[in-house]
Design a protein around this motif. Sequence first.
Motif, PDB file in Angstrom:
ATOM      1  N   VAL A  60      86.486  44.153  20.897  1.00 50.59           N
ATOM      2  CA  VAL A  60      86.765  45.709  20.433  1.00 50.59           C
ATOM      3  C   VAL A  60      88.184  45.103  19.827  1.00 50.59           C
ATOM      4  CG1 VAL A  60      88.294  47.888  21.266  1.00 50.59           C
ATOM      5  CG2 VAL A  60      86.374  46.871  22.233  1.00 50.59           C
ATOM      6  N   ILE A  61      89.499  43.983  20.025  1.00 47.85           N
ATOM      7  CA  ILE A  61      90.035  43.992  19.353  1.00 47.85           C
ATOM      8  C   ILE A  61      89.402  43.122  17.753  1.00 47.85           C
ATOM      9  CG2 ILE A  61      92.139  42.201  18.832  1.00 47.85           C
ATOM     10  CD1 ILE A  61      92.322  42.788  22.111  1.00 47.85           C
ATOM     11  N   SER A  62      88.235  41.736  18.376  1.00 44.36           N
ATOM     12  CA  SER A  62      87.905  41.210  16.813  1.00 44.36           C
ATOM     13  C   SER A  62      87.407  41.835  15.809  1.00 44.36           C
ATOM     14  CB  SER A  62      87.635  39.547  17.245  1.00 44.36           C
ATOM     15  OG  SER A  62      86.591  40.425  18.223  1.00 44.36           O
ATOM     16  N   THR A  63      86.337  42.735  16.758  1.00 46.22           N
ATOM     17  CA  THR A  63      85.294  42.934  15.079  1.00 46.22           C
ATOM     18  C   THR A  63      86.182  44.657  14.730  1.00 46.22           C
ATOM     19  OG1 THR A  63      84.733  44.085  17.294  1.00 46.22           O
ATOM     20  CG2 THR A  63      83.847  42.392  16.792  1.00 46.22           C
ATOM     21  N   ASP A  64      86.745  45.349  15.993  1.00 41.81           N
ATOM     22  CA  ASP A  64      87.247  46.647  14.902  1.00 41.81           C
ATOM     23  C   ASP A  64      86.730  48.168  15.131  1.00 41.81           C
ATOM     24  OD1 ASP A  64      89.937  48.314  14.825  1.00 41.81           O
ATOM     25  OD2 ASP A  64      88.816  48.499  12.851  1.00 41.81           O
ATOM     26  N   GLN A  65      85.737  47.929  16.221  1.00 44.14           N
ATOM     27  CA  GLN A  65      84.494  48.700  16.046  1.00 44.14           C
ATOM     28  C   GLN A  65      84.359  48.994  17.746  1.00 44.14           C
ATOM     29  OE1 GLN A  65      81.232  47.141  14.462  1.00 44.14           O
ATOM     30  NE2 GLN A  65      82.068  47.037  12.583  1.00 44.14           N
ATOM     31  N   ALA A  89      86.989  52.194  22.274  1.00 45.35           N
ATOM     32  CA  ALA A  89      87.343  52.059  20.629  1.00 45.35           C
ATOM     33  C   ALA A  89      88.533  51.766  20.195  1.00 45.35           C
ATOM     34  CB  ALA A  89      86.277  53.587  20.353  1.00 45.35           C
ATOM     35  N   PRO A  90      88.519  51.500  18.942  1.00 49.86           N
ATOM     36  CA  PRO A  90      89.638  50.634  19.040  1.00 49.86           C
ATOM     37  C   PRO A  90      90.834  51.544  19.203  1.00 49.86           C
ATOM     38  CG  PRO A  90      88.064  49.663  17.037  1.00 49.86           C
ATOM     39  CD  PRO A  90      87.104  50.796  18.261  1.00 49.86           C
ATOM     40  N   TYR A  91      91.411  51.824  19.057  1.00 44.56           N
ATOM     41  CA  TYR A  91      92.933  52.580  19.178  1.00 44.56           C
ATOM     42  C   TYR A  91      93.748  52.382  17.933  1.00 44.56           C
ATOM     43  CZ  TYR A  91      95.664  56.789  19.831  1.00 44.56           C
ATOM     44  OH  TYR A  91      96.917  58.385  19.732  1.00 44.56           O
ATOM     45  N   HIS A  92      93.465  53.014  16.690  1.00 50.23           N
ATOM     46  CA  HIS A  92      95.262  52.508  16.128  1.00 50.23           C
ATOM     47  C   HIS A  92      96.155  53.730  15.774  1.00 50.23           C
ATOM     48  CE1 HIS A  92      93.037  49.111  15.161  1.00 50.23           C
ATOM     49  NE2 HIS A  92      92.303  50.108  14.685  1.00 50.23           N
ATOM     50  N   VAL A  93      97.234  53.313  16.297  1.00 57.43           N
ATOM     51  CA  VAL A  93      98.470  54.822  16.385  1.00 57.43           C
ATOM     52  C   VAL A  93      99.088  54.309  14.913  1.00 57.43           C
ATOM     53  CG1 VAL A  93      99.913  55.811  17.851  1.00 57.43           C
ATOM     54  CG2 VAL A  93      98.874  54.035  18.382  1.00 57.43           C
TER      55      VAL A  93
END
Length: 93
Positions: A60-65, A89-93
């Motif tokens: 999840v972290i490496s693909t950002d998908q 799912a990646p979640y960016h704050v």
Amino acid sequence: FVESANDIVYSLTKDGVFTYVSPNWTDVLGHDVSEVLGHSFMPFVHPDDTAKCAAFLQRVISTDQKQGGITYRVRHKNGDWRWHISNAAPYHV
């Protein structure tokens, strides 16, 4: 919405530490949310499944998908193992 979902909803840091756990965690797995927040997910996962879960998180972290469909065992507070399926799912704050 999340607070009343039937599913367990949670978020992790890149190091696998819980930053959010929905109240349903307590209903399904018996641990109070305060026993989970700020702790690594690893102690809750069956030893035979930790490598698979760590690889899933890294994907999840490496693909950002979004990633889906990992099945693994999680420890209930009473010591029993419960099968669990996660999607992420990646979640960016």
